[in-house]
Scaffold this motif. Structure first.
Motif, short mmCIF file in Angstrom:
data_model
loop_
_atom_site.label_atom_id
_atom_site.label_comp_id
_atom_site.label_asym_id
_atom_site.label_seq_id
_atom_site.Cartn_x
_atom_site.Cartn_y
_atom_site.Cartn_z
N THR A 81 0.77 -1.29 0.06
CA THR A 81 0.10 -0.46 0.38
C THR A 81 0.70 1.48 -0.03
N ARG A 82 1.83 1.23 0.68
CA ARG A 82 3.15 2.63 1.30
C ARG A 82 3.22 2.22 -0.81
N TRP A 83 4.11 1.12 -1.03
CA TRP A 83 4.87 1.34 -2.45
C TRP A 83 3.80 2.23 -3.63
N LEU A 84 2.15 1.31 -3.50
CA LEU A 84 1.29 2.56 -4.69
C LEU A 84 1.41 3.86 -4.66
N GLU A 85 1.28 4.08 -3.27
CA GLU A 85 1.40 5.70 -3.01
C GLU A 85 2.69 6.63 -3.00
N GLU A 86 3.73 5.80 -2.88
CA GLU A 86 5.04 6.39 -2.98
C GLU A 86 4.90 6.17 -4.83
N TRP A 87 4.99 5.51 -5.09
CA TRP A 87 5.66 5.49 -6.22
C TRP A 87 4.59 5.25 -7.64
N TYR A 88 3.43 5.60 -6.97
CA TYR A 88 2.16 6.55 -8.30
C TYR A 88 1.05 7.28 -7.75
N GLY A 89 0.78 7.17 -6.54
CA GLY A 89 0.19 8.24 -5.78
C GLY A 89 -1.38 7.20 -5.88
N LEU A 90 -1.49 6.57 -6.30
CA LEU A 90 -2.06 5.69 -5.88
C LEU A 90 -3.04 4.78 -4.67
N SER A 91 -3.97 4.68 -4.73
CA SER A 91 -4.81 3.73 -3.34
C SER A 91 -5.05 2.56 -4.21
N PRO A 92 -5.32 1.47 -3.14
CA PRO A 92 -5.24 -0.03 -3.96
C PRO A 92 -6.58 0.38 -5.07
N GLU A 93 -7.79 1.24 -4.57
CA GLU A 93 -8.91 1.54 -5.06
C GLU A 93 -8.53 2.22 -6.60
N GLU A 94 -7.79 3.05 -5.83
CA GLU A 94 -7.49 4.07 -7.42
C GLU A 94 -7.01 2.28 -8.36
N ALA A 95 -5.54 2.28 -7.73
CA ALA A 95 -4.82 1.05 -8.42
C ALA A 95 -5.79 -0.01 -9.45
N MET A 96 -6.58 -0.22 -9.32
CA MET A 96 -7.57 -1.47 -9.25
C MET A 96 -8.81 -0.95 -10.68
N ALA A 97 -9.20 0.32 -10.14
CA ALA A 97 -9.78 1.13 -11.09
C ALA A 97 -9.36 1.72 -12.55
N GLN A 98 -8.14 1.27 -12.65
CA GLN A 98 -7.14 2.22 -14.10
C GLN A 98 -6.64 0.78 -14.49
N ALA A 99 -7.03 -0.49 -13.32
CA ALA A 99 -6.34 -1.34 -14.21
C ALA A 99 -6.63 -2.29 -15.75
N PRO A 100 -6.30 -2.61 -16.31
CA PRO A 100 -6.61 -3.05 -17.61
C PRO A 100 -8.06 -3.82 -17.78
N ALA A 101 -9.44 -3.39 -18.37
CA ALA A 101 -10.71 -3.98 -17.99
C ALA A 101 -10.09 -5.64 -18.40
N GLU A 102 -10.25 -5.99 -19.00
CA GLU A 102 -9.15 -8.32 -18.43
C GLU A 102 -9.10 -8.14 -17.45
N ALA A 103 -7.95 -7.22 -16.83
CA ALA A 103 -7.40 -7.22 -15.45
C ALA A 103 -8.85 -7.12 -14.68
N GLN A 104 -9.33 -6.30 -14.29
CA GLN A 104 -10.59 -6.27 -13.66
C GLN A 104 -11.61 -6.92 -13.50
N GLU A 105 -12.39 -7.45 -15.02
CA GLU A 105 -12.85 -8.59 -14.54
C GLU A 105 -12.48 -9.72 -13.91
N GLU A 106 -11.35 -10.19 -13.73
CA GLU A 106 -10.53 -11.68 -13.56
C GLU A 106 -10.51 -11.20 -11.78
N MET A 107 -9.70 -9.47 -11.62
CA MET A 107 -9.78 -9.64 -9.92
C MET A 107 -11.48 -9.72 -9.35
N LYS A 108 -12.74 -9.02 -9.78
CA LYS A 108 -13.47 -9.75 -9.76
C LYS A 108 -14.64 -10.61 -9.49
N VAL A 109 -13.62 -11.56 -10.15
CA VAL A 109 -14.41 -13.15 -10.39
C VAL A 109 -13.70 -13.73 -8.79
#
Length: 233
Positions: free
Chosen positions: A124-152
């Motif tokens: 969680t710290r690395w996501l913020e430090e490296w990319y300025g993202l929360s886990p939820e924001e990182a998931m929201a910008q993931a490729p559509a295929e990855a988002q579908e798989e993560m949802k499943v």
């Protein structure tokens, strides 16, 4: 935009990595079972009931998707998934501490909570430090295929937790916990493979290697313990 030749090479590499993972984990993770029908537990013999549950085919699909990603997209997509995956393992381990009776399995549960909570905070710290993202924001910008798989994967994991929560305290709970934690760990190992070898940040490559090593050791211990329960039938 990815060039098709590179994508093909990445998928080939992913297939090789997943085959290696299957070998290291005793063959139980071979992705060829994707079309296998799962027999209800009630119809199993006692020995069969003490086999681990199968690893989700979607975990392999997600691993293949990660193999098509590069750089920042690989790291943020992986981190978005693994944080929730670790949180689920912690929830399952907390249930083991509440209801399980085996000292060995309870010790593993304590270790899972400590190790995976540490990685959740780290990731969680690395996501913020490296990319300025929360886990939820990182998931929201993931490729559509990855988002579908993560949802499943999230839906399957939630069902796994609910099934475990329905098991009464005692020795049966220890068995149910191990049966579910083995495939959960195997899914995590699959997810770690690409960042272990290709993450831009060395810290993440090291953490992925540690995650694989720790979870492989726990899977081996869980399999040995489960086999021992068969012997007592």
């Amino acid at each position: 935009m990815h060039h098709t030749p590179n994508r093909g090479r990445r998928i080939t590499a992913a297939a090789s990595s997943l085959a290696l993972a299957a070998t290291l984990l005793g063959g139980a993770t071979a992705p060829t079972f994707a079309h296998t029908e799962v027999t209800p537990a009630s119809s199993h013999s006692p020995a069969e009931m003490l086999q681990p549950e199968p690893t989700s085919p979607t975990a392999y699909e997600f691993g293949e998707t990660l193999a098509t990603l590069e750089g920042e997209e690989l790291e943020t997509t992986f981190l978005a998934e693994i944080i929730g995956h670790h949180q689920a393992a912690i929830e399952m381990s907390q249930l083991e501490l509440e209801r399980g009776t085996s000292p060995d399995i309870r010790t593993h549960a304590e270790n899972i909570i400590a190790n995976q909570q540490h990685q959740i905070e780290q990731f969680t710290r690395w996501l913020e430090e490296w990319y300025g993202l929360s886990p939820e924001e990182a998931m929201a910008q993931a490729p559509a295929e990855a988002q579908e798989e993560m949802k499943v994967l999230e839906e399957e994991t939630q069902m796994m937790i609910e099934e475990l929560a329905a098991v009464e305290a005692g020795e049966d709970f220890d068995v149910a916990f191990v049966q579910k934690m083995i495939p959960h760990h195997q899914s995590g190992i699959i997810e770690f493979l690409e960042p272990q070898s290709r993450a831009p940040h060395a810290q993440l490559r090291v953490a992925a290697t540690a995650g694989i090593t720790t979870q492989q050791a726990q899977v081996a211990d869980f399999r040995t313990w489960l086999a021992g329960q068969d012997d007592t039938e």
